[in-house]
Enzyme design. Sequence first.
Site, short mmCIF file in Angstrom:
data_model
loop_
_atom_site.label_atom_id
_atom_site.label_comp_id
_atom_site.label_asym_id
_atom_site.label_seq_id
_atom_site.Cartn_x
_atom_site.Cartn_y
_atom_site.Cartn_z
N HIS A 57 1.01 -1.09 0.14
CA HIS A 57 0.15 -0.03 0.12
C HIS A 57 1.05 1.28 0.05
CE1 HIS A 57 -3.93 -2.12 1.76
NE2 HIS A 57 -3.46 -2.64 0.58
N GLU A 59 1.40 3.68 1.96
CA GLU A 59 1.90 3.98 3.26
C GLU A 59 2.91 3.10 3.23
OE1 GLU A 59 -1.29 3.36 2.83
OE2 GLU A 59 -2.72 4.32 4.00
N TRP A 177 -16.06 4.48 -40.80
CA TRP A 177 -15.78 5.11 -39.45
C TRP A 177 -16.58 6.57 -39.46
CZ3 TRP A 177 -13.96 1.94 -35.81
CH2 TRP A 177 -13.12 0.98 -36.29
N THR A 203 -23.75 -5.76 -31.72
CA THR A 203 -22.64 -4.85 -32.19
C THR A 203 -21.49 -6.05 -32.29
OG1 THR A 203 -23.07 -3.17 -30.62
CG2 THR A 203 -20.63 -3.42 -31.06
N GLU A 295 -19.57 0.07 -24.45
CA GLU A 295 -19.35 0.60 -26.01
C GLU A 295 -20.60 0.00 -26.72
OE1 GLU A 295 -15.57 1.18 -27.90
OE2 GLU A 295 -14.74 0.87 -26.29
#
Length: 365
Positions: A57, A59, A177, A203, A295
């Site tokens: 971590h 710290e 595109w 998609t 997306e």
Amino acid sequence: MICETNEDHTKWMRRAIFLASLGKNTTSPNPKVGAVILDKNGKLISEGFHYKAGMPHAEAMAFSNLKKDAKGGSMYVNLEPCCHQGKTPPCVDKVISSGIKKVYISIKDPDKRVSGKGIKLLKEAGIQVHVGLCRKESFNLNKDFIYRNISKKAFGVLKWAMSIDGRIGLKNGKSKWITNEESRSLVHSFRAEFDAIIIGGNTLRQDNPLLTTRGKKKPEPLRVVFTKSLDLPSKCNLWDCSKGKTLVIYDSSTANEKFLTNIPQCVEVEKVSSDNPELISKILAKRGCNKVLWECGPRLATAAIRANCIQEIITFIAPKILGGENNMNPFGDFEFKEMNEIIELSDSQVSLIGNDICVKSALKN
Ligand SMILES: NC(=O)c1ccc[n+]([C@@H]2O[C@H](COP(=O)([O-])OP(=O)(O)OC[C@H]3O[C@@H](n4cnc5c(N)ncnc54)[C@H](OP(=O)(O)O)[C@@H]3O)[C@@H](O)[C@H]2O)c1
């Protein structure tokens, strides 16, 4: 005697926040944390940040980088130090045994295992604890982690690309595109901030996307397909597991499981009991995804907004006109009857990517 001003405290907390941001694409499911240690004379003697789950971590890293004794000194950390044994030992113990006298914490940790207990232990050990410096910046940096901890859902960002007349593709499904190369390359980099990228089955069938960062993040974000039918092709880019991991989530109440044979063994498959996108958000949160990118096309995008799975949106707008009543919109019908029902966005940021415009906004939900 050391003279400390509010600006000094803010300066060191901002440094901790900056250090925390270095773990931007790598710390999930953990938060982004940075720590700064000053000696008793207010001189910087160490700093550190959390890079990855399982690694020290912030710290602990700051303590291992110490150049001088921290006794009587102070620490600045953007999130409450942990007090539980996880993959690494509790940070609170390290702070107490170091002899540090003051700890400046920006925000409390929403994780129930910590949430105020770290602060309490520090105070009980006689350390002066100050909470709240640069609260807004710290909250913004870890809003995904905080959201997941509180809601048990992944923080969702919906992204789409459209023409200036608000079309995302032709009625025959063609959409490559709309935006320029620069915008598309930016999307690849920007995917690196996410733990998973979600699309719907249609998609996948229409666009056969790769959904990767093109090597900008290792490992690549998890690629997720949500399908009601399971009618997915036997060959597609997402089945190439050398490019990234893929997870197919299907609604078992409607899917035809005979199509499971189209999916290669390297792809994970999970079934859910309905087509509610909230189920994906919860599954991904449980897997440790703090932030996910939707997306998808209009139908899943509309369902995801309705199910409160979207907290922010990113729109790329190209100076092109597709026209046509039947060309694709970013959304289906929300069936609003009054203007006070429409979805309002806030905190918009606008940038130019060549000739394209990028708008980032937050949803009020
Ligand atoms: N310009 C852009 O930014 C952009 C972005 C993404 C997509 N697109 C275009 O959008 C078109 C696809 O649109 P789409 O709306 O069909 O998108 P989609 O992303 O495929 O979402 C719809 C599909 O998601 C699955 N699904 C699961 N739960 C659902 C739910 N509750 N509601 C709706 N669908 C759910 C279904 O898959 P199954 O049919 O497999 O059951 C459904 O057909 C493509 O032509 C693509 O090119 C454009």
